[in-house]
Write an enzyme that holds these catalytic residues in place. Structure first.
Site, short mmCIF file in Angstrom:
data_model
loop_
_atom_site.label_atom_id
_atom_site.label_comp_id
_atom_site.label_asym_id
_atom_site.label_seq_id
_atom_site.Cartn_x
_atom_site.Cartn_y
_atom_site.Cartn_z
N GLY A 225 0.84 -1.19 0.00
CA GLY A 225 0.00 0.00 0.00
C GLY A 225 0.88 1.24 0.00
N GLN B 59 3.14 9.87 1.30
CA GLN B 59 4.41 9.13 1.22
C GLN B 59 5.21 9.46 -0.04
OE1 GLN B 59 2.47 5.12 2.18
NE2 GLN B 59 4.45 5.00 3.19
N CYS C 72 6.28 0.16 7.57
CA CYS C 72 5.88 1.25 6.69
C CYS C 72 7.06 1.64 5.80
CB CYS C 72 5.44 2.43 7.55
SG CYS C 72 4.94 3.87 6.58
N LEU C 73 6.78 1.87 4.52
CA LEU C 73 7.84 2.27 3.59
C LEU C 73 8.49 3.58 4.01
CD1 LEU C 73 6.09 1.47 0.17
CD2 LEU C 73 7.74 0.06 1.40
N HIS D 206 -3.99 1.22 7.90
CA HIS D 206 -2.66 1.86 7.84
C HIS D 206 -2.66 3.00 6.82
CE1 HIS D 206 1.93 1.41 7.92
NE2 HIS D 206 1.72 2.20 6.89
N GLU D 207 -3.21 2.73 5.63
CA GLU D 207 -3.19 3.75 4.57
C GLU D 207 -4.18 4.89 4.85
OE1 GLU D 207 -0.71 3.61 2.71
OE2 GLU D 207 -0.21 1.53 3.13
N HIS E 30 -2.51 7.28 7.10
CA HIS E 30 -1.59 8.18 6.39
C HIS E 30 -2.34 9.42 5.89
CE1 HIS E 30 2.36 6.41 6.17
NE2 HIS E 30 1.93 5.26 5.70
#
Ligand SMILES: [Zn+2]
Length: 163
Positions: free
Chosen positions: A46, A51, A88-89, A130-131, A134
């Site tokens: 995701g 991000q 997380c990226l 999670h997304e 963000h």
């Protein structure tokens, strides 16, 4: 299509609530294509607009059998509980155990502006939460007790220095 640079903690955009998506045009379609490409390149499941440095309520997901674009996402139902590792990226994929709902229902718009609802369980539910976080300027580490949060941040900063 192009791979965008991933913003990393503690860049300010990651802590800002995103602005609603209002234009559902060719530009948005291109942006979503870039987001998918950036996510695949980084081997994530995701990716949210903050991000890649954009203050927008938008994410893409390709997780288990769910692949979608979500603009102006909202989690409208949750049930159950699950605790497992998450990363997380934007925080170097350093893992930590986070407790989240087991099952969720997402309401969002697709890249054409059409509203839809989608249910998910387990890992995909975790990705939806999670997304969506963000888009609200929230990171997964914000769900952790302070000591564990500090440990994740320290490890991330250490690994970053080694790169
Ligand atoms: Zn993330």
């Amino acid at each position: 299509m192009s791979v965008r640079k991933i913003t990393e903690y503690p860049e300010a955009v990651l802590a800002q609530a995103g602005k609603p998506v209002t234009e559902f045009d060719e530009e948005l379609e291109k942006l979503c294509a870039d987001m998918f490409e950036t996510m695949y390149e980084a081997e994530g499941v995701g990716l949210a607009a903050p991000q890649i440095g954009l203050n927008l309520r938008l994410f893409v997901i390709d997780c288990e059998d769910i692949k979608l674009v979500a603009a102006n996402p909202e989690i409208i139902e949750t049930s159950g509980e699950q605790s497992s590792q998450e990363g997380c990226l934007s925080v170097g994929k350093v893992p930590a155990v986070v407790t989240r709902a087991e099952k969720v229902r997402l309401k969002a718009q697709n890249e054409k502006g059409e509203w839809f609802e989608r249910e998910a369980e387990g890992y995909a539910a975790r990705a939806f939460l999670h997304e969506t976080d963000h888009c609200d300027g929230k990171l997964f580490i914000d769900h952790l007790p302070k000591m564990r949060r500090d440990m994740v941040v320290k490890r991330f900063q250490k690994e970053k220095r080694w790169k």
